[in-house]
Structure formats: C-alpha cells, structure tokens
Enzyme design. Structure first.
Site, PDB file in Angstrom:
ATOM      1  CE  LYS A   9      39.144  40.063  41.523  1.00  0.00           C
ATOM      2  NZ  LYS A   9      37.889  39.893  40.761  1.00  0.00           N
ATOM      3  CB  SER A 101      41.495  44.749  46.248  1.00  0.00           C
ATOM      4  OG  SER A 101      40.280  45.438  46.121  1.00  0.00           O
ATOM      5  CG  ASP A 134      37.642  41.752  45.451  1.00  0.00           C
ATOM      6  OD1 ASP A 134      36.780  40.976  45.912  1.00  0.00           O
ATOM      7  OD2 ASP A 134      37.645  42.143  44.268  1.00  0.00           O
TER       8      ASP A 134
END
Length: 289
Positions: A9, A101, A134
C-alpha cells in the site's frame, strides 16, 4: 494448499491530526493498494502454526504478525487446527508499504474462506485491528479515506489513474519510533486536506502530496528528500514518502515516463526500485495451488 496475494500500500497523503489519551495518534489519509504482491501459501493440517519465509529477516515465531493473525482467527473459531504458512516476500520490510499488515490480512482472508466464511468482513476488520492499525485497510480491499488510528475507512469515490515508481533506499524505519519522535507543531501539511474537498475535486498529486511523518524520517535519512526531488525532476506529478518511510513514491501519468525515471534515478543512487499500478477496486486474491 491455498495461494493468497498480499498487496503493498501507499499513503497518497497522510495528516496527523492529534494525539489520543492512550498515546496513539489520530490520522487522516488516503490509502490505496498496489499490484506489488507478497504471496502467502497456506497448507492446512498439522498440530501447530508454523511459518516459513523467503526473507531471513522475518521472525518465524509468535512475534510474527502473521502468526498473531492465524492464532487470533483460530482462537475466535475455537479451533485447535494446525497450519503451515509460507511467505514469499517481494514487498520490502519496514519500508512504509504495509507488508506485514497486508500479510496478516491475507491470512485472515484465506482462513475465513477455508472455513466457509464464518466471519463477516466487518468482524474480520475488528479482529485485524487487534493485530495492527493498517490490517483493517487491507481487509477493506479498495482505495479508502482512513481516519482514527487508521481503522475508520470510507471508500474513495474517485479514480486514481496513476502509475507508481517506488524507490526504497534500503534502510529500515520502525513506525513506533517515528511516532515517538513526531512533534505535532512541526508537521508538514500546512494546508489542511478535507474529505469534502477531495470528494468534490478529486485527489491531485501536485496539490495533495504531503505526509506529516516526513519531518521525522527525513531528519534521520536525508536521502528521502533527495529521492523526492529526483522523482519530480524526472516527470512525477507528485512525490511523497509512504507511511513512516523510508520508501518514496512518484505518481506518473503514463508507464513509459515512470520506467524512464526508474532507469535514470537507478543509475545514480543505491536503492531498490519497483514499478507498480494502483489497484483501483477489488481484485481476486485467492486461488488453489
């Protein structure tokens, strides 16, 4: 055996809006996944949870966030089943790209499918928050405004038609340390970004690329500021450090310019570089193997 894709991400912007009484910080961010993937293999059976990894830096015991995710899921299911988890890493560790995460979320998604979806996505997100701030975003699986500590998510209504060049200077940054050293009076996002304005006008890399955590990480690793300048010099519409760093990304309007920038910057700087696209919606994550 089950194969689960685990995406990286980036934070297209990140504002720290305050500090809570429990010591955690309040955030406002726009987050999106990239098609840069770790791959998680789940082999069911055995008497305990076992972890293998292609990266020798990862702990293979209860300290691994993936182990925590599997333990929490099976405990919630009241199951004593065993499981082997193999993590094939492509996302750099401690790089601001959410690899750990994401891996944890992918394990929760895979386990939930294997056991016949006993938990709703909302229940998985509550479970994920126990593991890391996250993790709920990676369970949400679409570009999102994130607030609170990152757990309050709302789908971003616009499009994000950008090609991404990630530059990782091969140093590790630990998120907790960055937040400990953050001085809220010295944050970078001087112009407040609001959800209504973004919904109305959309995300603009030239206007909205700011990250309040940069002041801390750049003070320790000035190369981050240099990489941002190089990305802009080579045609990026915006350049920013992702999360707590140290990875820096540039957003480009076309893949050719991004590729040329990778070649130009890579010749002069010691780093790992990755080309990726933003995943603008949900995507298939699971397959039998």
């Amino acid at each position: 055996m089950m194969k689960v894709l685990s995406p990286a991400k980036i934070n297209l912007f990140l504002q720290v809006t305050g500090k809570r009484s429990d010591g955690f910080h309040q955030l406002f961010s726009l987050m999106c996944c990239l098609d840069l993937f770790d791959i998680i293999y789940l082999q069911f059976g055995g008497k305990k949870i076992e972890i293998e990894s292609s990266d020798p830096q990862l702990p293979l015991d209860e300290a691994n966030i993936v182990h925590k995710a599997a333990t929490l899921f099976l405990k919630s299911l009241e199951s004593t089943d065993g499981l082997n988890i193999r993590i094939e890493k492509s996302i750099p560790i401690a790089a601001g790209l959410g690899g750990g995460s994401s891996n944890a979320a992918s394990v929760l998604i895979g386990l939930n499918q294997h056991y016949g979806c006993p938990f709703s996505r909302g229940e998985l997100m509550v479970m994920g928050l126990e593991i890391g701030a996250d993790v709920p975003f990676f369970l949400f699986q679409k570009p999102a405004f994130a607030s609170g500590v990152g757990e309050k998510l709302e789908a971003y209504p616009g499009t994000l038609p950008y090609h991404v060049l990630l530059l990782n200077p091969m140093v590790e940054v630990h998120t907790a340390e960055v937040f400990r050293n953050l001085n809220l009076r010295l944050t970078k996002c001087k112009k407040k970004i609001t959800k209504p304005s973004l919904k109305q006008s959309g995300f603009d890399p030239s206007l909205h690329s700011c990250n309040d955590l940069e002041s801390v990480t750049i003070a320790k690793y000035p190369v981050i500021a240099s990489l941002k300048k190089q990305l802009l010099k080579h045609g990026a519409l915006g350049a920013l450090m992702s999360g707590s760093g140290p990875t820096v990304f540039g957003l480009f309007s076309d893949p050719h310019t991004a590729s040329e920038a990778r070649q130009a910057i890579g010749r002069s700087t010691r780093l790992n570089a990755y080309l990726a696209d933003i995943i603008d919606g949900t995507f298939p994550t699971i397959s039998d193997y």
